[in-house]
Design a protein around this motif. Structure first.
Motif, mmCIF file in Angstrom:
data_model
loop_
_atom_site.group_PDB
_atom_site.id
_atom_site.type_symbol
_atom_site.label_atom_id
_atom_site.label_comp_id
_atom_site.label_asym_id
_atom_site.label_seq_id
_atom_site.Cartn_x
_atom_site.Cartn_y
_atom_site.Cartn_z
ATOM 1 N N TRP A 1 -3.153 -1.184 -12.374
ATOM 2 C CA TRP A 1 -2.696 -1.308 -10.986
ATOM 3 C C TRP A 1 -3.876 -1.491 -10.035
ATOM 4 C CZ3 TRP A 1 2.122 1.606 -8.886
ATOM 5 C CH2 TRP A 1 3.230 1.310 -9.685
ATOM 6 N N ALA A 2 -4.997 -0.830 -10.336
ATOM 7 C CA ALA A 2 -6.185 -0.992 -9.495
ATOM 8 C C ALA A 2 -6.653 -2.445 -9.514
ATOM 9 C CB ALA A 2 -7.294 -0.059 -9.971
ATOM 10 N N LEU A 3 -6.617 -3.083 -10.692
ATOM 11 C CA LEU A 3 -6.995 -4.494 -10.766
ATOM 12 C C LEU A 3 -6.018 -5.354 -9.968
ATOM 13 C CD1 LEU A 3 -7.984 -4.757 -14.549
ATOM 14 C CD2 LEU A 3 -9.510 -4.661 -12.563
ATOM 15 N N MET A 4 -4.743 -4.990 -10.010
ATOM 16 C CA MET A 4 -3.749 -5.719 -9.225
ATOM 17 C C MET A 4 -3.984 -5.546 -7.729
ATOM 18 S SD MET A 4 -0.445 -4.581 -11.472
ATOM 19 C CE MET A 4 -0.568 -4.533 -13.275
ATOM 20 N N ARG A 5 -4.435 -4.362 -7.341
ATOM 21 C CA ARG A 5 -4.723 -4.134 -5.924
ATOM 22 C C ARG A 5 -5.990 -4.866 -5.494
ATOM 23 N NH1 ARG A 5 -2.315 -0.142 -3.117
ATOM 24 N NH2 ARG A 5 -3.346 -1.180 -1.386
ATOM 25 N N VAL A 6 -6.935 -5.065 -6.401
ATOM 26 C CA VAL A 6 -8.072 -5.940 -6.098
ATOM 27 C C VAL A 6 -7.556 -7.336 -5.754
ATOM 28 C CG1 VAL A 6 -10.114 -7.092 -7.051
ATOM 29 C CG2 VAL A 6 -9.750 -4.658 -7.478
ATOM 30 N N ALA A 7 -6.556 -7.790 -6.518
ATOM 31 C CA ALA A 7 -5.960 -9.107 -6.252
ATOM 32 C C ALA A 7 -5.286 -9.143 -4.890
ATOM 33 C CB ALA A 7 -4.961 -9.456 -7.357
ATOM 34 N N SER A 8 -4.603 -8.057 -4.492
ATOM 35 C CA SER A 8 -3.949 -8.035 -3.179
ATOM 36 C C SER A 8 -4.982 -8.043 -2.057
ATOM 37 C CB SER A 8 -3.029 -6.813 -3.064
ATOM 38 O OG SER A 8 -3.765 -5.619 -2.905
ATOM 39 N N ALA B 1 0.815 -1.217 0.000
ATOM 40 C CA ALA B 1 0.000 0.000 0.000
ATOM 41 C C ALA B 1 0.849 1.269 0.000
ATOM 42 C CB ALA B 1 -0.968 -0.017 1.186
ATOM 43 N N PRO B 2 1.767 1.451 0.969
ATOM 44 C CA PRO B 2 2.599 2.653 0.909
ATOM 45 C C PRO B 2 3.541 2.663 -0.290
ATOM 46 C CG PRO B 2 3.328 1.207 2.691
ATOM 47 C CD PRO B 2 2.035 0.662 2.189
ATOM 48 N N LEU B 3 4.014 1.486 -0.709
ATOM 49 C CA LEU B 3 4.897 1.437 -1.877
ATOM 50 C C LEU B 3 4.152 1.863 -3.134
ATOM 51 C CD1 LEU B 3 7.657 0.725 -3.065
ATOM 52 C CD2 LEU B 3 6.834 -1.633 -3.354
ATOM 53 N N ASP B 4 2.909 1.444 -3.272
ATOM 54 C CA ASP B 4 2.102 1.858 -4.429
ATOM 55 C C ASP B 4 1.894 3.366 -4.458
ATOM 56 O OD1 ASP B 4 1.774 -0.425 -5.845
ATOM 57 O OD2 ASP B 4 -0.350 -0.684 -5.424
ATOM 58 N N ILE C 1 -4.043 7.538 -7.374
ATOM 59 C CA ILE C 1 -3.378 6.827 -6.276
ATOM 60 C C ILE C 1 -4.389 6.471 -5.187
ATOM 61 C CG2 ILE C 1 -1.639 7.053 -4.459
ATOM 62 C CD1 ILE C 1 -0.055 8.850 -6.391
ATOM 63 N N GLY C 2 -5.298 7.387 -4.881
ATOM 64 C CA GLY C 2 -6.344 7.076 -3.912
ATOM 65 C C GLY C 2 -7.245 5.941 -4.375
ATOM 66 N N PHE C 3 -7.485 5.878 -5.692
ATOM 67 C CA PHE C 3 -8.322 4.817 -6.246
ATOM 68 C C PHE C 3 -7.697 3.443 -6.032
ATOM 69 C CE2 PHE C 3 -9.899 2.364 -10.000
ATOM 70 C CZ PHE C 3 -11.232 2.296 -9.612
ATOM 71 N N LEU C 4 -6.350 3.384 -5.997
ATOM 72 C CA LEU C 4 -5.677 2.118 -5.742
ATOM 73 C C LEU C 4 -6.036 1.580 -4.355
ATOM 74 C CD1 LEU C 4 -2.084 2.854 -7.147
ATOM 75 C CD2 LEU C 4 -4.024 1.792 -8.319
ATOM 76 N N MET D 1 3.052 -8.097 -11.421
ATOM 77 C CA MET D 1 2.577 -7.420 -12.629
ATOM 78 C C MET D 1 2.767 -5.911 -12.582
ATOM 79 S SD MET D 1 1.429 -9.455 -14.981
ATOM 80 C CE MET D 1 0.295 -8.435 -15.929
ATOM 81 N N HIS D 2 3.073 -5.363 -11.416
ATOM 82 C CA HIS D 2 3.106 -3.907 -11.268
ATOM 83 C C HIS D 2 4.048 -3.227 -12.257
ATOM 84 C CE1 HIS D 2 0.683 -4.010 -7.617
ATOM 85 N NE2 HIS D 2 0.711 -2.695 -7.589
#
Length: 412
Positions: free
Chosen positions: A96-103, A25-28, A42-45, A86-87
């Motif tokens: 990236w938002a889809l990747m954060r859904v995965a996280s 989260a902070p790295l993103d 960034i907030g959307f992530l 994948m980032h």
């Protein structure tokens, strides 16, 4: 010691999982700044992470019922690792938002597996010690995860690769354990309105708790960067919030068991508002002052969820408590999904201090609503025990139900 050894694989998996998913989260946020993402993107992530988290909470018990604990844990961990790797292959905010859904899916699913395993193995005699060690493992790893950004370079494949390696490593303790897998628990029904029926104030309070926690942890790096904090200072700023929240559980629990829980929530919200003001004023001029204020903000805002959960459980029957826990998690997820995006939009338009203005306003509304509810209904006569309530999965209610009922208090 025998109990610690028997659960060592579960606790080690939790630590490694929290280090990887908590560190992204902070790295993103900092990587997004480096790659010229907008503040709102960034907030959307952060919002995407909690959307995946909610899906994972709902889906994980059903997947466990189909394929078992270890396979479900492996599937969710694979989703998280793929998202991390994948980032730096696809540089796009939507991707990236889809990747954060995965996280988010990964962390909710894996915690569901761990908590279902704990629930099946603990006894009434070992429950308190098990939950204590679980809390230390979870919060300790979360604290260290915030510090990782001081050593991980933003927008670097190596940084995301390190987190992915740690995520994959969380597979080893649990999948290689020789302890027999327990029976799969039945998934609780999701009845969001049960929380409102038991306590409208508790439902509102968990939304405010989500707004505070999700905003700080997902958008806090943006605030730190815009007020001029260095990378290591941002790491300490975020870690101070987590440390304050961890240390607050015992005094908050003592107060919530001794006094009217609505009074405790009001006092915590008033203190959180004061901390918001101090943090917003101290940030640009005093980095150390901002970190101290962040510690006390975590100390005051973090326990609100557990106090609200205890208040709601005072009005619930024993049969309702597992579903009530899931309902409160639903409202927490709603607040956590909305908060990072709204906070980032406010920062983009009004500047970094707008984040704390938003949080303080939410706590002010909670204070007003608390007084309204005090006029509408007296406190419960018989009160359940205060229990630390992690926001980890829909199954956490099973772990905490017995602890709440073992010592029921009656108000004088």
């Amino acid at each position: 010691m025998r109990m610690i050894i028997s659960f060592a694989a579960l606790f080690l998996s939790v630590i490694l999982l929290q280090l990887s998913t908590g560190g992204v989260a902070p790295l993103d946020a900092l990587s997004g700044l480096t790659l010229d993402f907008s503040t709102q993107e960034i907030g959307f992530l952060g919002s995407a992470h909690f959307f995946g988290f909610f899906i994972g909470c709902w889906f994980a018990p059903r997947l466990m019922g189909s394929i078992g604990h270890s396979r479900a844990f492996a599937a969710f961990t694979a989703a998280g690792a793929i998202g991390l790797l994948m980032h730096m292959i696809i540089i796009d905010p939507l991707a990236w938002a889809l990747m954060r859904v995965a996280s988010g899916l990964c962390i909710a699913g894996c915690y569901t597996v761990v908590e279902a395993w704990l629930q099946a193995k603990v006894t009434n005699e070992t429950r308190g010690r098990t939950m204590g060690i679980y809390r230390v493992a979870d919060m300790g790893a979360s604290l260290v995860a915030q510090m990782l950004i001081s050593v991980l370079e933003p927008a670097s494949y190596v940084s995301y690769n390190i987190l992915a390696i740690i995520c994959c490593a969380s597979l080893l303790p649990l999948t290689l354990t020789t302890v027999r897998q327990p029976e799969t628990p039945k998934a609780p029904r999701l009845r969001p309105m049960l929380a409102v029926e038991c306590s409208p104030l508790a439902a509102a309070a968990v939304i405010v708790a989500a707004l505070s926690s999700a905003t700080f942890r997902m958008v806090g790096p943006l605030y730190g960067q815009q007020v001029g904090l260095a990378l290591d200072q941002i790491a300490w700023f975020l870690a101070a919030f987590v440390l304050g929240g961890a240390l607050a559980q015992y005094p908050a629990g003592w107060l919530a068991d001794k006094f009217d829980r609505r009074h405790v929530m009001i006092a915590l919200s008033l203190a959180a508002i004061l901390c918001c003001i101090v943090t917003a004023l101290a940030g640009p001029s005093s980095p150390n002052g901002a970190m101290i204020a962040a510690f006390f903000f975590g100390f005051t805002a973090f326990p609100i969820y557990s106090v609200a959960a205890a208040h709601a459980n005072d009005f619930a029957t024993s049969e309702q408590r597992v579903e009530l826990s899931a309902a409160l998690m639903f409202f927490f997820a709603l607040g956590a999904i909305a908060a990072p995006y709204v906070a980032s939009a406010l920062i983009e338009r009004f500047g970094p201090q707008a984040m704390f203005v938003m949080i303080a306003t939410a706590h002010a509304v909670l204070i007003v609503f608390s007084f309204v509810r005090m006029l509408a209904r007296p406190s419960a006569g018989a009160r359940t025990r205060y229990v630390w309530s992690p926001r980890t999965s829909f199954l956490i209610g099973r772990l905490t139900r017995s602890a709440r009922e073992e010592d029921t208090r009656t108000d004088p």
